[in-house]
Design an enzyme around this catalytic site. Sequence first.
Site, PDB file in Angstrom:
ATOM      1  N   GLU A 173      -0.920  -4.257  10.284  1.00  0.00           N
ATOM      2  CA  GLU A 173      -1.684  -3.853   9.097  1.00  0.00           C
ATOM      3  C   GLU A 173      -3.119  -4.344   9.189  1.00  0.00           C
ATOM      4  O   GLU A 173      -4.055  -3.633   8.813  1.00  0.00           O
ATOM      5  CB  GLU A 173      -1.018  -4.405   7.836  1.00  0.00           C
ATOM      6  CG  GLU A 173       0.309  -3.735   7.539  1.00  0.00           C
ATOM      7  CD  GLU A 173       1.083  -4.380   6.404  1.00  0.00           C
ATOM      8  OE1 GLU A 173       1.889  -3.681   5.780  1.00  0.00           O
ATOM      9  OE2 GLU A 173       0.897  -5.579   6.140  1.00  0.00           O
TER      10      GLU A 173
ATOM     11  N   LYS B 146       0.881  -7.652  -9.248  1.00  0.00           N
ATOM     12  CA  LYS B 146       0.302  -8.170  -8.000  1.00  0.00           C
ATOM     13  C   LYS B 146      -1.127  -8.673  -8.174  1.00  0.00           C
ATOM     14  O   LYS B 146      -1.661  -9.335  -7.287  1.00  0.00           O
ATOM     15  CB  LYS B 146       0.302  -7.063  -6.933  1.00  0.00           C
ATOM     16  CG  LYS B 146       1.643  -6.390  -6.683  1.00  0.00           C
ATOM     17  CD  LYS B 146       2.428  -7.102  -5.634  1.00  0.00           C
ATOM     18  CE  LYS B 146       3.707  -6.414  -5.240  1.00  0.00           C
ATOM     19  NZ  LYS B 146       3.545  -5.272  -4.363  1.00  0.00           N
TER      20      LYS B 146
ATOM     21  N   GLY C  37       6.436  -7.539   4.010  1.00  0.00           N
ATOM     22  CA  GLY C  37       7.333  -6.691   4.792  1.00  0.00           C
ATOM     23  C   GLY C  37       7.307  -7.046   6.272  1.00  0.00           C
ATOM     24  O   GLY C  37       7.982  -6.401   7.078  1.00  0.00           O
TER      25      GLY C  37
ATOM     26  N   ASP D   8      -2.719   1.011   1.958  1.00  0.00           N
ATOM     27  CA  ASP D   8      -1.667   0.022   2.191  1.00  0.00           C
ATOM     28  C   ASP D   8      -1.400  -0.761   0.906  1.00  0.00           C
ATOM     29  O   ASP D   8      -2.236  -0.806   0.000  1.00  0.00           O
ATOM     30  CB  ASP D   8      -2.098  -0.927   3.321  1.00  0.00           C
ATOM     31  CG  ASP D   8      -0.916  -1.589   4.022  1.00  0.00           C
ATOM     32  OD1 ASP D   8       0.217  -1.517   3.498  1.00  0.00           O
ATOM     33  OD2 ASP D   8      -1.123  -2.179   5.087  1.00  0.00           O
TER      34      ASP D   8
HETATM   35  C1  5RP Z   1       4.071  -5.382   4.433  1.00  0.00           C
HETATM   36  C2  5RP Z   1       3.056  -5.579   3.369  1.00  0.00           C
HETATM   37  C3  5RP Z   1       3.237  -4.801   2.121  1.00  0.00           C
HETATM   38  O1  5RP Z   1       2.095  -4.047   1.908  1.00  0.00           O
HETATM   39  C4  5RP Z   1       3.434  -5.760   1.000  1.00  0.00           C
HETATM   40  O2  5RP Z   1       4.536  -6.596   1.322  1.00  0.00           O
HETATM   41  C5  5RP Z   1       3.691  -5.037  -0.306  1.00  0.00           C
HETATM   42  O3  5RP Z   1       4.927  -4.410  -0.245  1.00  0.00           O
HETATM   43  P1  5RP Z   1       5.519  -3.583  -1.458  1.00  0.00           P
HETATM   44  O4  5RP Z   1       4.636  -2.411  -1.647  1.00  0.00           O
HETATM   45  O5  5RP Z   1       6.910  -3.239  -1.024  1.00  0.00           O
HETATM   46  O6  5RP Z   1       5.526  -4.505  -2.665  1.00  0.00           O
HETATM   47  O7  5RP Z   1       2.124  -6.307   3.496  1.00  0.00           O
HETATM   48  O8  5RP Z   1       3.839  -6.223   5.512  1.00  0.00           O
END
Ligand code: 5RP
Length: 231
Positions: free
Chosen positions: A111, A129, A105, A89
Amino acid sequence: MAYICYMQVNIAKKAAAEQAATYIRPGMTVGLGTGSTAYYAIMRIGEMVREGLQIKAVATSRESEDLAGAQGITIIPFSEVEKIDLDIDGADEADMQLRLIKGGGGALLREKIVAAASEQMIVIAEEAKLVQQLGKFPLPVEIIPFAYELTLRRLQQLHAAPALRKKGDQYFVTDNGNLIADCHYEHIADPETLHAQLNDIPGVVENGLFIGMAHLLIIGKEDGTFREIRR
Ligand code: 5RP
């Protein structure tokens, strides 16, 4: 969040996602994350399945389930899940202790359920990040719609500066029919304590702090290389 076609490839996200896929072994049950980085993992896993890899998967959102199905990945219902071997994830922020903010997201509850049921969690993200201290990214907190005004007031008492997430001119609604309060902390000095305080508020279903869940963080770089950080 719908998976539109990512026209321009994000090399860093793709590198992290494809490295994570190398940890998948035949026969595993794999948790599929949500977001633009998880998208690359699902696409790569789809390729591996079409090349003959036999796995089962569970998804953390409807979007990921739809994408995985379209890629030929077998999605099983949770009633058939004995254990999840590996969860892959993304994250909105990660620190060196592999504490995370997730939920950008809006899929944080599913999750977290999948991560908690998984033997291993691999987090995939691009370099930006990785942070010294969590909190710059607004912390998503999933709250039930009933009396949400009261829940927001309780969040305010925790200095969260909560803002209900919107999608267009409507409130964003999660796959579970709930709302998301994005909490603006800037710096989260003690994620463990905050996690407990947030989940103690009636009306809060779950918050986006993931602590002690990730085993491996794979940071993808713009040159297509990656770095692995273990807990
Ligand atoms: C969704 C999440 C995603 O893992 C998080 O927002 C990272 O997203 P991205 O890979 O688009 O940057 O927690 O709920």
